[in-house]
Write an enzyme that holds these catalytic residues in place. Structure first.
Site, PDB file in Angstrom:
ATOM      1  N   GLY A   1       0.796  -1.423  -0.042  1.00 27.53           N
ATOM      2  CA  GLY A   1       0.115   0.034   0.028  1.00 27.53           C
ATOM      3  C   GLY A   1       0.780   1.133  -0.176  1.00 27.53           C
ATOM      4  O   GLY A   1       1.764   1.406  -0.804  1.00 27.53           O
ATOM      5  N   LEU A   2       0.196   2.078   0.752  1.00 30.53           N
ATOM      6  CA  LEU A   2       1.104   3.300   0.875  1.00 30.53           C
ATOM      7  C   LEU A   2       2.368   3.536   1.345  1.00 30.53           C
ATOM      8  O   LEU A   2       3.293   4.177   0.787  1.00 30.53           O
ATOM      9  CB  LEU A   2       0.190   4.544   1.914  1.00 30.53           C
ATOM     10  CG  LEU A   2      -1.252   4.739   1.493  1.00 30.53           C
ATOM     11  CD1 LEU A   2      -2.011   5.537   2.747  1.00 30.53           C
ATOM     12  CD2 LEU A   2      -1.326   5.686   0.298  1.00 30.53           C
ATOM     13  N   GLY A   3       2.741   2.724   2.202  1.00 27.69           N
ATOM     14  CA  GLY A   3       4.007   2.537   2.797  1.00 27.69           C
ATOM     15  C   GLY A   3       4.977   1.958   1.837  1.00 27.69           C
ATOM     16  O   GLY A   3       6.106   2.325   1.750  1.00 27.69           O
TER      17      GLY A   3
ATOM     18  N   SER B   1      -6.126  10.184   8.932  1.00 27.94           N
ATOM     19  CA  SER B   1      -7.256   9.970   7.616  1.00 27.94           C
ATOM     20  C   SER B   1      -8.270  10.956   7.959  1.00 27.94           C
ATOM     21  O   SER B   1      -8.600  11.522   9.235  1.00 27.94           O
ATOM     22  CB  SER B   1      -7.928   8.572   8.075  1.00 27.94           C
ATOM     23  OG  SER B   1      -9.137   8.527   7.431  1.00 27.94           O
TER      24      SER B   1
ATOM     25  N   TYR C   1     -11.722   3.059  14.742  1.00 29.19           N
ATOM     26  CA  TYR C   1     -10.871   3.645  13.777  1.00 29.19           C
ATOM     27  C   TYR C   1     -10.822   4.998  13.655  1.00 29.19           C
ATOM     28  O   TYR C   1      -9.709   5.525  13.627  1.00 29.19           O
ATOM     29  CB  TYR C   1     -11.367   3.071  12.273  1.00 29.19           C
ATOM     30  CG  TYR C   1     -10.318   3.588  11.267  1.00 29.19           C
ATOM     31  CD1 TYR C   1      -8.873   2.960  11.322  1.00 29.19           C
ATOM     32  CD2 TYR C   1     -10.425   4.456  10.171  1.00 29.19           C
ATOM     33  CE1 TYR C   1      -8.186   3.311  10.174  1.00 29.19           C
ATOM     34  CE2 TYR C   1      -9.776   5.077   9.559  1.00 29.19           C
ATOM     35  CZ  TYR C   1      -8.594   4.405   9.337  1.00 29.19           C
ATOM     36  OH  TYR C   1      -7.596   4.845   8.195  1.00 29.19           O
TER      37      TYR C   1
END
Length: 323
Positions: A47-49, A179, A204
């Site tokens: 993903g983003l990482g 987020s 979350y």
């Protein structure tokens, strides 16, 4: 049919935008360099990482991938090296290093940090990226509700244990991935560990609000040290973060089409993390919140300094920094 037509139309527009965006990104990164700098990225195997790790390696940074699953991390590292190429590393430029880090375990976090402090002479950037999204109720190794434990407490301890090295390496940067869903969260000090009630969506959002409050309070504490701290939202991105979200079988084709048309790719979603980690435009900027590489305003509850300080104090006790 109507949904398909809208999705296809949106996809065409998005494809055109992505082509323009890609050209602009390539122009902006031309000559950009992180040579000689060390970066830690949590959750860097997907993903983003993973996208951020690849781009920062491309900029010749020494990138330490802090990942829970060493096997998956090693595979991701091999893929990234194949994508980026080895020449820069051979010339003393970029380097990719895999280290085991389970943010659901205080023991693992301490072991990771001890190794970093023993082996790394400097740390220029820490990107707190890893996260758990709307999982069923479960607990970390130390008994914390999983989302709050990983998304906030794990990164809280990690950052505090590495602060000395970051200060010694100043000017240095801390990047906290939050987020937009923080807007739906509340810090309930009477039930931080969700012992009384649990709602996976709310929890979350609460963990992402905690990320922002942590970043703001840390920025305040680090004033004058040369270490900056900023938080960000990446937007809606196609990653495996939503693996706990249940989508009915018949709806999956439509969801996949819509996500292809309208969701960001991991590389697009990682741009703000990369920007905050590397851009001279944000040198000296601290305590801010970004989206799409631009500063954005926060709701009042994310700027409540009293709540941020109380959360800090309680978090110190929860992770064992204070007895």
């Amino acid at each position: 049919a109507a949904v398909t037509a809208v999705a296809l139309g949106g996809g065409i527009l998005l494809a055109a935008w992505r082509w323009l965006w890609g050209a602009a990104r390539a122009a902006a990164e031309a000559g950009a360099s992180m040579r000689g700098k060390t970066v830690i990225i949590t959750g860097a195997n997907s993903g983003l990482g993973r996208a951020a790790a690849a781009e920062l390696l491309r900029m010749q940074a020494r990138v330490i991938m802090g990942c829970r699953d060493r096997g998956r991390a090693e595979r991701a590292a091999r893929e990234i090296r194949a994508e980026v190429g080895e020449p820069a590393e051979a010339e003393g430029g970029g380097e990719l290093v895999v280290r085991e880090l389970d943010l659901a375990s205080l023991r693992s976090i301490r072991a990771f940090c001890n190794r970093v402090l023993q082996e790394e002479p400097r740390l220029d950037v820490l990107i707190n990226n890893a996260g758990v999204f709307q999982c069923p109720y479960m607990k970390t190794e130390d008994g914390f509700e999983m989302q709050f434990g990983v998304n906030h407490l794990g990164h809280f301890l990690l950052t505090n244990l590495l602060l000395g090295l970051l200060k010694n390496s100043a000017p240095s940067r801390i990047v906290v991935v939050s987020s937009k869903l923080y807007k739906y969260g509340e810090i309930n000090f009477e039930d931080l560990n969700s012992e009384i009630s649990y709602n996976k969506s709310f929890c979350y959002s609460r963990s992402k609000l905690a990320n922002i409050l942590f970043a703001r309070e840390l920025a305040r504490r680090l004033e004058g040290t040369g270490v900056t701290v900023n938080s960000l939202h990446p937007g809606i991105v196609r990653t495996n973060l939503g693996r706990y979200v249940n989508i009915p079988l018949l709806a999956k084709p439509i969801f996949n089409l819509v996500s292809w048309a309208f969701f960001k790719t991991p590389l697009e979603g990682a741009q703000t993390s990369i920007y905050l980690a590397s851009s001279p435009d944000v040198e000296g900027v601290s305590g801010k919140y970004f989206g799409d590489c631009k500063e954005e305003e926060l709701l009042p509850k994310a700027m409540d300094d009293l709540v941020a300080r109380k959360l800090w104090d309680i978090s110190e006790v929860m992770v064992g920094l204070l007895k």
